[in-house]
Design a protein around this motif. Structure first.
Motif, mmCIF file in Angstrom:
data_model
loop_
_atom_site.group_PDB
_atom_site.id
_atom_site.type_symbol
_atom_site.label_atom_id
_atom_site.label_comp_id
_atom_site.label_asym_id
_atom_site.label_seq_id
_atom_site.Cartn_x
_atom_site.Cartn_y
_atom_site.Cartn_z
ATOM 1 N N GLN A 209 1.119 -1.299 -0.435
ATOM 2 C CA GLN A 209 0.268 -0.033 0.286
ATOM 3 C C GLN A 209 0.896 1.373 -0.218
ATOM 4 O OE1 GLN A 209 -1.848 0.947 3.750
ATOM 5 N NE2 GLN A 209 -3.854 1.158 2.179
ATOM 6 N N ILE A 211 0.616 5.408 0.102
ATOM 7 C CA ILE A 211 -0.664 6.065 0.712
ATOM 8 C C ILE A 211 0.147 7.576 -0.087
ATOM 9 C CG2 ILE A 211 -2.270 7.491 1.554
ATOM 10 C CD1 ILE A 211 -2.271 5.014 3.495
ATOM 11 N N THR A 229 -1.209 3.635 -4.282
ATOM 12 C CA THR A 229 -2.262 3.055 -4.653
ATOM 13 C C THR A 229 -3.500 3.401 -4.087
ATOM 14 O OG1 THR A 229 -1.609 2.100 -2.266
ATOM 15 C CG2 THR A 229 -0.798 0.237 -4.289
ATOM 16 N N HIS A 230 -3.525 5.094 -2.752
ATOM 17 C CA HIS A 230 -4.370 5.678 -2.980
ATOM 18 C C HIS A 230 -3.502 6.904 -2.661
ATOM 19 C CE1 HIS A 230 -4.672 1.767 -0.851
ATOM 20 N NE2 HIS A 230 -5.967 1.470 -0.289
ATOM 21 N N LEU A 250 -7.044 3.754 6.553
ATOM 22 C CA LEU A 250 -7.280 2.978 4.333
ATOM 23 C C LEU A 250 -5.803 2.043 5.473
ATOM 24 C CD1 LEU A 250 -6.256 5.894 2.324
ATOM 25 C CD2 LEU A 250 -7.880 3.874 2.011
#
Ligand SMILES: [Zn+2]
Ligand SMILES: [Zn+2]
Length: 366
Positions: A209, A211, A229-230, A250
């Motif tokens: 992940q 962010i 990814t975010h 998240l």
């Protein structure tokens, strides 16, 4: 010999393009015809006075070019070689060098000329300080051999230049400084040249992940293209709210690594607070001289750490070649990082645009 250069003389005053004298290479020096040099926030910090240093100087420390002449002792490059240069030059003999950390070399003077020697750059016989020992916003650079790495001729020089600072710093922050582990979660505050490089480094490391946080919506779209990814929009009016809370949600309780790619005390604080227990906050951006950090010490009960990062903890001569392997494999996108190109005469405009946060990486091409 004569060369045109952007000369910085005074804080708040635009640089002028002036003709400078570049000396002949001494034993361990390399003379390079500059092809391209990225504009870095450190250059802008310097021009605004938030990082101090001697003037007059020629800024620029993210260059690529072609070797024009070499000193008698130079072995690693030859005339005609394509090269990039980095400010992480080293003596090779001090404690930090011998412990494998040449980027923290304690005897950098070995890579500089002595005070009473002919200066590498001068105007009318007066010394021009060599910024970062490179001074790359100039048609020619005279630098120490350890600053220079030969690259393959088929790599475009304007993309290659970014490895001299932004990519080495950002990718290195993820791979060398933090040693991001496969499957981990990462937050990156600030999506400029350094932030994009950290995102790419985390992706190469196999982070699950990534962010990205920025106050400019367009930069979040860019972050996704490079591997985030975010995304979270920062700033007081953001619909995403407090970024620390958004990251914790998240990441189901906090990220393993958080990077401040801007250099702001408030972001370092948010990095620490957004971590999972045992997480690592890495300060990559340069915090302007005089500013102080203040954090709630309760976070240290959770064994969280804050660590510094200088130039991506690089071993430039190893890292740069590895990064070009990633580039050729399509795993490190350098070409899309260059958003704007300027001639040397437009350098003040390039500085202003970078400072305004409107562009990612501007490259001065020669
Ligand atoms: Zn830089
Ligand atoms: Zn050393």
């Amino acid at each position: 010999m004569k060369a045109k250069a952007a000369v910085f003389r005074e804080i708040g005053v635009d640089m002028k393009i002036e003709e400078v004298d570049i000396d002949e290479p001494q034993a361990n020096e390399v003379l390079i015809t500059t092809a391209a040099c990225g504009v870095c926030h450190s250059d802008v910090h310097f021009a605004k006075g938030s990082i101090l240093g001697p003037v007059p100087t020629v800024p620029g420390h993210e260059p690529a070019g072609v070797v024009e002449a070499i000193g008698s002792e130079v072995k690693s490059v030859a005339v005609g070689d394509h090269v990039i240069a980095c400010t992480s030059m080293f003596c090779g003999l001090c404690k930090q060098c011998l412990q494998g950390r040449p980027y923290l070399c304690m005897d950098r003077r070995q890579c500089q000329r002595k005070r009473d020697d002919t200066p590498r750059i001068s105007i009318d016989g007066k010394r021009i300080t060599q910024f970062a020992d490179l001074s790359a916003f100039c048609e020619k650079m005279l630098v120490h051999e350890t600053a220079v790495v030969k690259i393959d001729n088929d790599i475009p020089l304007d993309s290659a230049a970014l490895v001299g600072c932004a990519v080495t710093t950002g990718v290195g922050a993820a791979l060398n400084t933090a040693k991001v582990q496969p499957g981990s979660s990462v937050a990156v505050f600030g999506v400029g040249g350094i932030g994009i490089s950290i995102i790419q480094g985390a992706r190469i490391a196999g982070a699950r992940q990534i962010i990205a946080i920025d106050v400019v919506p367009g930069k979040l779209e860019t972050a996704m293209k490079f591997g985030a990814t975010h995304t979270i929009l920062g700033g007081p009016d953001s619909p995403d709210g407090d970024p620390v809370k958004a990251i914790k949600k998240l990441s189901r309780g906090g990220v393993d690594y958080a990077f401040d790619a801007v250099g702001m005390p408030q972001l370092v604080q948010q990095c620490l607070y957004a971590l999972a227990p045992r997480g690592l906050a890495v300060v990559v951006g340069a915090i302007p001289t005089g500013q102080k950090l203040e954090v709630d010490p309760g976070h240290f009960y959770l064994e969280k750490s804050i660590m510094g990062c200088f130039m991506g903890s690089n071993r430039f001569h190893i890292d740069a070649l590895n990064y070009f392997d990633f580039y050729k494999q399509g795993r490190l996108d350098l070409d899309s990082m260059v958003t704007d190109r300027f001639g040397l005469g437009d350098i003040n405009e390039a500085f202003a645009l970078l400072d305004g946060g409107e562009i990612n990486r501007a490259v001065i091409t020669f």
